[in-house]
Every structure is written in structure tokens, then in C-alpha cells.
Enzyme design. Structure first.
Site, PDB file in Angstrom:
ATOM      1  N   ALA A 190       0.898  -1.049  -0.048  1.00 22.31           N
ATOM      2  CA  ALA A 190       0.009   0.009  -0.066  1.00 22.31           C
ATOM      3  C   ALA A 190       0.997   1.295  -0.135  1.00 22.31           C
ATOM      4  O   ALA A 190       2.142   0.889   0.498  1.00 22.31           O
ATOM      5  CB  ALA A 190      -0.863  -0.037   1.532  1.00 22.31           C
ATOM      6  N   GLY A 214       0.438  -4.823   0.855  1.00 25.52           N
ATOM      7  CA  GLY A 214      -0.726  -4.966   0.121  1.00 25.52           C
ATOM      8  C   GLY A 214      -0.286  -5.737  -1.338  1.00 25.52           C
ATOM      9  O   GLY A 214      -1.266  -6.274  -2.111  1.00 25.52           O
ATOM     10  N   GLU A 246      -0.548  -9.303  -0.863  1.00 22.83           N
ATOM     11  CA  GLU A 246      -1.961  -9.560  -0.520  1.00 22.83           C
ATOM     12  C   GLU A 246      -2.748  -9.773  -1.965  1.00 22.83           C
ATOM     13  O   GLU A 246      -3.627 -10.648  -2.035  1.00 22.83           O
ATOM     14  CB  GLU A 246      -2.527  -8.702   0.359  1.00 22.83           C
ATOM     15  CG  GLU A 246      -2.087  -8.803   1.841  1.00 22.83           C
ATOM     16  CD  GLU A 246      -2.420  -7.601   2.616  1.00 22.83           C
ATOM     17  OE1 GLU A 246      -1.923  -6.469   2.228  1.00 22.83           O
ATOM     18  OE2 GLU A 246      -3.133  -7.784   3.719  1.00 22.83           O
ATOM     19  N   GLU A 296       4.272  -5.506   7.370  1.00 19.33           N
ATOM     20  CA  GLU A 296       3.396  -4.248   7.875  1.00 19.33           C
ATOM     21  C   GLU A 296       3.862  -3.985   9.390  1.00 19.33           C
ATOM     22  O   GLU A 296       3.932  -2.784   9.926  1.00 19.33           O
ATOM     23  CB  GLU A 296       1.773  -4.484   7.951  1.00 19.33           C
ATOM     24  CG  GLU A 296       1.425  -4.375   6.665  1.00 19.33           C
ATOM     25  CD  GLU A 296       1.212  -5.713   5.722  1.00 19.33           C
ATOM     26  OE1 GLU A 296       2.157  -6.670   6.240  1.00 19.33           O
ATOM     27  OE2 GLU A 296       0.666  -5.693   4.620  1.00 19.33           O
TER      28      GLU A 296
HETATM   29  N1  DAK Z   1       4.555   3.332  -0.707  1.00 15.13           N
HETATM   30  C1  DAK Z   1       4.969   4.488  -1.183  1.00 15.13           C
HETATM   31  N2  DAK Z   1       6.245   4.355  -1.991  1.00 15.13           N
HETATM   32  C2  DAK Z   1       7.237   3.609  -1.944  1.00 15.13           C
HETATM   33  C3  DAK Z   1       6.765   2.194  -1.418  1.00 15.13           C
HETATM   34  C4  DAK Z   1       5.629   2.220  -0.806  1.00 15.13           C
HETATM   35  N3  DAK Z   1       4.913   0.817  -0.257  1.00 15.13           N
HETATM   36  N4  DAK Z   1       7.564   1.291  -1.863  1.00 15.13           N
HETATM   37  C5  DAK Z   1       8.622   1.905  -2.236  1.00 15.13           C
HETATM   38  N5  DAK Z   1       8.455   3.085  -2.267  1.00 15.13           N
HETATM   39  C6  DAK Z   1       9.202   4.152  -3.211  1.00 15.13           C
HETATM   40  C7  DAK Z   1      10.245   4.771  -2.252  1.00 15.13           C
HETATM   41  O1  DAK Z   1       9.874   5.541  -1.016  1.00 15.13           O
HETATM   42  C8  DAK Z   1      11.213   5.281  -3.429  1.00 15.13           C
HETATM   43  O2  DAK Z   1      10.778   6.741  -3.451  1.00 15.13           O
HETATM   44  P1  DAK Z   1      11.745   8.002  -3.651  1.00 15.13           P
HETATM   45  O3  DAK Z   1      12.519   7.852  -2.528  1.00 15.13           O
HETATM   46  O4  DAK Z   1      12.666   7.277  -5.114  1.00 15.13           O
HETATM   47  O5  DAK Z   1      10.907   9.109  -3.952  1.00 15.13           O
HETATM   48  C9  DAK Z   1      10.751   4.580  -4.427  1.00 15.13           C
HETATM   49  O6  DAK Z   1       9.715   3.616  -4.150  1.00 15.13           O
HETATM   50  C10 DAK Z   1      11.947   3.520  -4.520  1.00 15.13           C
HETATM   51  O7  DAK Z   1      12.267   2.674  -3.356  1.00 15.13           O
HETATM   52  P2  DAK Z   1      13.731   2.436  -2.778  1.00 15.13           P
HETATM   53  O8  DAK Z   1      14.529   3.631  -3.029  1.00 15.13           O
HETATM   54  O9  DAK Z   1      13.288   2.285  -1.136  1.00 15.13           O
HETATM   55  O10 DAK Z   1      14.226   1.158  -3.636  1.00 15.13           O
HETATM   56  P3  DAK Z   1      15.064   0.134  -2.878  1.00 15.13           P
HETATM   57  O11 DAK Z   1      15.279  -1.085  -4.163  1.00 15.13           O
HETATM   58  O12 DAK Z   1      16.083   0.589  -2.261  1.00 15.13           O
HETATM   59  O13 DAK Z   1      13.959  -0.843  -1.801  1.00 15.13           O
HETATM   60  C11 DAK Z   1      12.194  -1.930  -1.188  1.00 15.13           C
HETATM   61  C12 DAK Z   1      13.137  -1.618  -2.167  1.00 15.13           C
HETATM   62  C13 DAK Z   1      10.817  -2.750  -1.634  1.00 15.13           C
HETATM   63  C14 DAK Z   1      12.956  -2.996  -0.176  1.00 15.13           C
HETATM   64  C15 DAK Z   1      11.997  -0.775  -0.180  1.00 15.13           C
HETATM   65  O14 DAK Z   1      11.408   0.196  -1.164  1.00 15.13           O
HETATM   66  C16 DAK Z   1      10.613  -0.687   0.733  1.00 15.13           C
HETATM   67  O15 DAK Z   1      10.977  -1.262   1.797  1.00 15.13           O
HETATM   68  N6  DAK Z   1       9.762  -0.383   0.666  1.00 15.13           N
HETATM   69  C17 DAK Z   1       8.295  -0.491   1.366  1.00 15.13           C
HETATM   70  C18 DAK Z   1       7.851  -1.980   1.432  1.00 15.13           C
HETATM   71  C19 DAK Z   1       6.737  -1.971   2.364  1.00 15.13           C
HETATM   72  O16 DAK Z   1       7.021  -1.717   3.821  1.00 15.13           O
HETATM   73  N7  DAK Z   1       5.544  -2.344   1.879  1.00 15.13           N
HETATM   74  C20 DAK Z   1       4.565  -2.711   2.812  1.00 15.13           C
HETATM   75  C21 DAK Z   1       3.628  -1.139   2.664  1.00 15.13           C
HETATM   76  S1  DAK Z   1       2.694  -1.268   4.238  1.00 15.13           S
HETATM   77  C22 DAK Z   1      -4.597  -1.263   5.835  1.00 15.13           C
HETATM   78  C23 DAK Z   1      -4.718  -1.265   4.270  1.00 15.13           C
HETATM   79  C24 DAK Z   1      -3.237  -1.777   3.778  1.00 15.13           C
HETATM   80  C25 DAK Z   1      -2.376  -2.148   4.330  1.00 15.13           C
HETATM   81  C26 DAK Z   1      -2.272  -1.910   5.811  1.00 15.13           C
HETATM   82  C27 DAK Z   1      -3.237  -1.722   6.452  1.00 15.13           C
HETATM   83  N8  DAK Z   1      -5.549  -0.680   6.513  1.00 15.13           N
HETATM   84  C28 DAK Z   1      -6.173   0.584   5.992  1.00 15.13           C
HETATM   85  C29 DAK Z   1      -5.836  -1.213   7.920  1.00 15.13           C
HETATM   86  C30 DAK Z   1      -1.193  -2.819   3.687  1.00 15.13           C
HETATM   87  C31 DAK Z   1       0.073  -2.020   4.264  1.00 15.13           C
HETATM   88  C32 DAK Z   1       1.177  -2.134   3.465  1.00 15.13           C
HETATM   89  O17 DAK Z   1       1.179  -2.644   2.248  1.00 15.13           O
END
Ligand code: DAK
Length: 260
Positions: free
Chosen positions: A66, A111, A114, A134
Site C-alpha cells: 500500500a 498489499g 496480498e 506491515e
Molecule cells: N509506498 C510508497 N512508496 C514506496 C513504497 C510504498 N509501499 N515502496 C517503495 N516506495 C518508493 C520509495 O519511497 C522510493 O521513492 P523515492 O525515495 O525514490 O521518492 C521508491 O519507491 C524506490 O524505493 P527504494 O529507493 O526504497 O528502493 P530499494 O530498491 O532501495 O528498496 C524496497 C526496495 C521494496 C525494499 C523498499 O522500497 C521498501 O522497503 N519499501 C516499502 C515496502 C513495504 O513496507 N511495503 C508494505 C507497505 S504497508 C490497511 C490497508 C493496507 C495495508 C495495511 C493496513 N488498512 C487500511 C488497515 C497494507 C499495508 C502495506 O502494504
């Protein structure tokens, strides 16, 4: 090819290819992308010219979760609305009346993992990385991850992945049953298309009914699931596809399914 703001949608014969195309944020699902995905699935729900959907991502990610920027700004009301909208999309994918294949080309996190799990079959690139991170953000999965992951890989592995927030390799995801096949990156789309074409050569009515029985049956007791199958088996015996499929076998020719 139709180009939406965050998606590329292309029809290749009877296969609909949907590519999440928000590379600058690793295809993270912001509100607009979820709206567009919902629209595309809705628009093609009754489109008989589509027999299979392939869902993938542009660049190095399938979907990195997400959109964390949007999540950070969400209060309780907005959080609930976002969750409802995302859950509706996952439900739409799971219950789409044709098979949906996830071609997991790269990061499938939160997400994104998921969304892959809401698909019927997951093929992954050897480069893919999957996980439910998460807890690193003080969140829990919000698009069905706690439920679908435990159903796919069992309680222990789901606990390990969700509680640790660690990413796993495609090979590990394959080993535990989170993805069904893994391929070298350059072969992934070719293999997804091959599988879609193979499925599309079968009876459309049987494919649709089998998908429904598997999905609905998983939420039932074995006894009720078998009753569902029995009733659907009865229904399918009245279809033209069954008439054609069995006749073709007996006449030693290739079936030409009418799809009804
Ligand atoms: N959201 C927004 N931007 C993201 C992103 C994300 N999930 N993942 C990556 N980006 C962006 C980064 O901020 C970066 O942007 P800039 O800095 O260039 O502007 C760009 O994509 C490239 O990312 P990185 O520079 O970090 O790239 P790397 O290759 O170094 O690393 C990575 C890749 C995938 C390991 C890293 O980007 C990362 O850890 N990303 C976050 C992954 C993550 O934590 N995903 C889970 C998100 S939480 C709910 C509804 C839904 C959900 C929960 C609750 N309710 C409403 C209750 C779901 C939650 C999630 O999915």
C-alpha cells in the site's frame, strides 16, 4: 493498449494483461491505483472475449505494498475507508469469473503480496521478493493478508512471515507454497501467457465452475464443500460444453467448446 494513469491494460487475443505502472513508487497501491484496478475488473466482468487475466508490475516491483505516504496521513475514518476499498478489490480479483494469474516480477510486499494472494495462481520471477512487512510500520496486513497467507502456507509459516516482517526469496516462497512456480526473469511473461493459453483451450464453463468450487469450498467444511461440488457437477452435466467435450473424446477429435 489502454493507458490509465497508473495501469497499462492490453488485450492479447482472449487474455487481458494488466500491468501496475507506477514505477517511481515501486507500483505501491495508492487510492487512485486501487480505483483504476477496480474499474478495469468491473469493466471486463461480463466481457466474454476475455478468458484469463494476467496481473503484473512494471520495472523491478510487482507491487511494493500500500502507498505508505497515503497510509501515514490516514486517520481512523480514512484508514477504514482505505481498507474497505482495498479489501473490495481483493475480493473482486478472487471472485472474478475467469482465472487471474499473478506474474510476480519483483517485490510483492504488504498489499502487493496480498494482491498476489487474491489471484488464482502465482508465477514468480527468480528475482521476486515477497513478504508482509506491515509490523515494521506499526501496522498489520489490511487487505486480507492474515487470512489468505495462513490458508496458503499454514499457520506457522504465516505467523513467521507476518510477525517477523521479513522478506523471503522467490525460491523460499516456492518452497512454502506461497508461489506456484518460479522462472528466470526473462521467461516469466512467456510462461504466464503459456499457462493462460493452456487454460483458455479448456471448457470456459468448467474452468469458471472449478474456480468457484475451490474458492467457496475453502471457506466450508469438507462435507459442505463436497456437496457444493456435487451440485455444480450436476449443473455442468446440463451444459453444451460438457456435451461437446465428451462427444469430442468419443469421436477422437479436438473439442470446440461453445462456452455455455
Ligand atoms: N509506498 C510508497 N512508496 C514506496 C513504497 C510504498 N509501499 N515502496 C517503495 N516506495 C518508493 C520509495 O519511497 C522510493 O521513492 P523515492 O525515495 O525514490 O521518492 C521508491 O519507491 C524506490 O524505493 P527504494 O529507493 O526504497 O528502493 P530499494 O530498491 O532501495 O528498496 C524496497 C526496495 C521494496 C525494499 C523498499 O522500497 C521498501 O522497503 N519499501 C516499502 C515496502 C513495504 O513496507 N511495503 C508494505 C507497505 S504497508 C490497511 C490497508 C493496507 C495495508 C495495511 C493496513 N488498512 C487500511 C488497515 C497494507 C499495508 C502495506 O502494504
Amino acid at each position: 493498449m489502454t493507458e490509465l494513469k497508473n495501469l497499462l491494460v492490453e488485450k492479447r487475443d482472449d487474455i487481458l494483461m494488466i500491468t501496475v505502472n507506477r514505477e517511481k513508487a515501486l507500483n505501491a497501491l495508492n487510492d487512485e491505483t486501487i480505483t483504476e484496478l477496480q474499474q478495469v475488473f468491473n469493466n471486463h466482468k461480463d466481457d466474454k472475449s476475455i478468458r484469463c487475466v494476467i496481473l503484473t508490475g512494471a520495472g523491478k516491483a510487482f507491487v511494493a505494498g500500500a502507498d505508505i505516504g497515503e497510509l501515514a496521513a490516514a486517520d481512523v475514518t480514512k484508514g477504514k475507508a482505505v481498507s474497505e476499498k482495498g479489501l473490495k478489490l481483493m475480493d473482486t480479483i478472487q471472485n472474478y469469473p475467469r482465472p487471474v494469474i499473478a506474474a510476480v516480477n519483483g517485490f510483492a510486499l504488504g498489499g502487493g503480496c496480498e494482491m498476489a494472494m487474491a489471484c488464482d495462481i502465482r508465477l514468480a520471477s527468480e528475482k521476486a521478493r515477497l513478504g508482509q512487512p506491515e509490523v515494521n510500520l506499526g501496522l498489520i496486513p489490511g487487505y486480507g493478508g492474515t487470512q489468505r497467507l495462513s490458508r496458503l502456507v499454514g499457520r506457522g509459516k504465516a505467523m513467521q512471515l507476518i510477525l517477523s516482517g521479513e522478506m523471503i526469496t522467490a525460491a523460499e516462497a516456492h518452497r512454502i507454497g506461497l508461489v506456484d512456480e518460479i522462472y528466470p526473469p526473462e521467461q516469466l511473461m512467456e510462461k504466464a501467457l503459456e499457462l493462460a493459453k493452456l487454460i483458455n483451450s479448456k471448457s470456459p464453463v468448467a474452468v469458471k465452475m472449478a474456480k468457484e468450487c475451490i474458492n467457496r469450498g475453502l471457506d466450508m467444511t469438507l462435507e459442505n464443500g463436497c456437496k457444493l461440488e456435487m451440485n455444480k457437477f450436476g449443473d455442468i452435466c446440463g451444459t453444451e460444453d460438457k456435451k461437446e467435450g465428451t462427444a469430442a473424446f468419443l469421436e477422437k477429435r479436438k473439442a470446440n467448446f461453445p462456452g455455455k
